[in-house]
Enzyme design. Structure first.
Site, mmCIF file in Angstrom:
data_model
loop_
_atom_site.group_PDB
_atom_site.id
_atom_site.type_symbol
_atom_site.label_atom_id
_atom_site.label_comp_id
_atom_site.label_asym_id
_atom_site.label_seq_id
_atom_site.Cartn_x
_atom_site.Cartn_y
_atom_site.Cartn_z
ATOM 1 N N GLU A 117 -93.374 108.515 37.624
ATOM 2 C CA GLU A 117 -94.020 108.178 36.212
ATOM 3 C C GLU A 117 -93.578 108.724 35.120
ATOM 4 O O GLU A 117 -94.208 108.612 34.012
ATOM 5 C CB GLU A 117 -95.458 107.632 36.551
ATOM 6 C CG GLU A 117 -95.841 106.852 37.357
ATOM 7 C CD GLU A 117 -97.512 106.221 37.988
ATOM 8 O OE1 GLU A 117 -97.585 106.680 37.005
ATOM 9 O OE2 GLU A 117 -97.420 105.813 38.819
ATOM 10 N N HIS A 259 -99.817 104.843 33.406
ATOM 11 C CA HIS A 259 -99.446 104.989 34.363
ATOM 12 C C HIS A 259 -98.585 104.089 34.598
ATOM 13 O O HIS A 259 -98.403 103.349 33.315
ATOM 14 C CB HIS A 259 -100.338 104.716 35.478
ATOM 15 C CG HIS A 259 -101.175 105.603 36.103
ATOM 16 N ND1 HIS A 259 -101.689 106.159 36.783
ATOM 17 C CD2 HIS A 259 -103.000 105.979 35.189
ATOM 18 C CE1 HIS A 259 -102.256 107.442 37.168
ATOM 19 N NE2 HIS A 259 -103.117 106.984 36.255
ATOM 20 N N GLU A 318 -101.227 100.771 33.212
ATOM 21 C CA GLU A 318 -100.145 100.281 33.790
ATOM 22 C C GLU A 318 -98.710 100.001 32.930
ATOM 23 O O GLU A 318 -98.675 98.650 33.542
ATOM 24 C CB GLU A 318 -100.140 99.756 35.332
ATOM 25 C CG GLU A 318 -101.562 100.007 36.237
ATOM 26 C CD GLU A 318 -101.326 101.070 37.026
ATOM 27 O OE1 GLU A 318 -99.949 101.762 36.996
ATOM 28 O OE2 GLU A 318 -101.876 102.074 37.542
#
Length: 351
Positions: A117, A259, A318
């Site tokens: 990531e 993330h 995210e």
């Protein structure tokens, strides 16, 4: 000309450094089979002369890892960021914490928790640069008054929690690597690491926190694994210990952890989050178009522990859509949406 591959190099980075396309490197280096091949430190590459290349060269988005962060540190310091080493990874790479702003309210952004990531690291470094420029030049940043906001908050950023893992995903494994045998054993002999999210010894750094850790550990792999192994005990990994120490000493008002992927914002943990969290996440959602989700139905995460420990707001963002590691071109969408979210995050202390 010839070029000796350095630590942190990828095909895209070498191409950009020399003003050529990745495709051109493939044409002039028969040992490279595709643009996703790993480059090994000390490997010799032939860089074609620009005169031998026809057509426009691409303005590439490149990967971002520990070497890139090291190169950016002097730049960030010259722009006004403060930097300190808060700990070291398994492989003794420094874990850097930056801070900008002079306000009384301390808040915390972090990224690069999972090895595949690395977009989150790149995003947070660029976000810091943009804020510092706007603050120095006294300009608005997408209509946000950065000078005012940074007089009210002190923003701490750890852009790269997992430097060893990110380097593994970007550069692969080679015989001289100090964890060569262990990594190959964990990865069942495979030498591609796109799926790897753990640290270098196979522990998931976002499953390491003493908030339902026993539950998460019982439902996850029981030994070192490319992802989801919670470790043999909470807070066992040096990267996690560094964030733990920073959090305990810093009195953060709220935290945002970045993330990928999914374009969602998780904002609760077992009903322990304060009532203000819902209003705050709705503001983040409106700024970014990301979807608020109260709980991820998991345990052991940093955001979970922060909420449980402090009863203060914590958010897991995210970014992006796709499969990790997201493609390089996904960064355009990430910046477009998440930059507004991160700016709105600077205002959440204001009711």
């Amino acid at each position: 000309m010839d070029y000796v591959v350095q630590h942190g190099d990828t095909i895209a980075k070498v191409a950009k450094k020399h003003g050529v396309r990745p495709f051109d490197l493939l044409l002039f280096n028969q040992n490279i089979q595709s643009e996703i091949d790993y480059l090994i430190p000390e490997q010799l590459l032939h860089i074609p002369s620009l005169n031998n290349i026809k057509g426009n060269r691409e303005n590439l988005w490149t990967e971002y890892g520990p070497v890139d962060l090291e190169e950016d540190i002097p730049i960030l310091k010259s722009m006004g960021a403060r930097v300190e080493i808060i700990g070291y990874s398994v492989m003794k790479k420094p874990i850097y914490a930056f801070s900008i702003g002079t306000g009384k309210t301390s808040i915390f952004y972090s990224g690069g928790w999972h090895a595949n990531e690395w977009h989150t690291t790149k995003f947070l470094v660029q976000f810091m640069k943009e804020c510092l420029v706007a603050n120095t030049e006294e300009n608005l940043l997408y209509q946000y008054n950065i000078v005012k906001l940074l007089s009210e908050v002190k923003l701490y950023i750890v852009p790269l929690v997992n430097p060893d893992g990110v380097e593994l995903v970007l550069q692969g494994i080679y015989e001289e690597h100090p964890h060569y045998k262990e990594v190959l054993e964990i990865n069942k002999g495979m030498k591609r690491f796109d799926h790897w999210s753990s640290n270098i010894r196979g522990v998931d750094l976002n499953h390491q926190w003493p908030a339902g850790w026993e539950i998460e550990a019982s439902e996850s792999p029981q030994k070192p694994w490319p992802r989801h192994f919670s470790g043999n005990a909470p807070l066992s990994e040096p990267e996690v210990k560094a964030i733990h120490r920073l959090t305990l000493r810093s009195d953060f008002r709220y935290v945002l952890t970045f993330h990928s992927q999914g374009q969602v914002i998780y904002w609760g943990y077992r009903g322990l989050e304060p009532s203000e969290s819902e209003e705050m996440v709705n503001r983040l959602s409106l700024a970014s178009s990301y979807t608020p989700v109260q709980t991820a139905d998991s345990d052991g995460g940093y955001k979970d522990w922060f909420i449980q420990e402090t009863r203060r707001p914590g958010f897991t963002i995210e970014v992006g859509v796709g499969v990790n590691p997201l493609a390089k071109h996904a960064y355009a969408e990430i910046w477009s949406n998440a930059s507004m979210l991160a700016l709105e995050g600077l205002t959440l202390h204001i009711k």
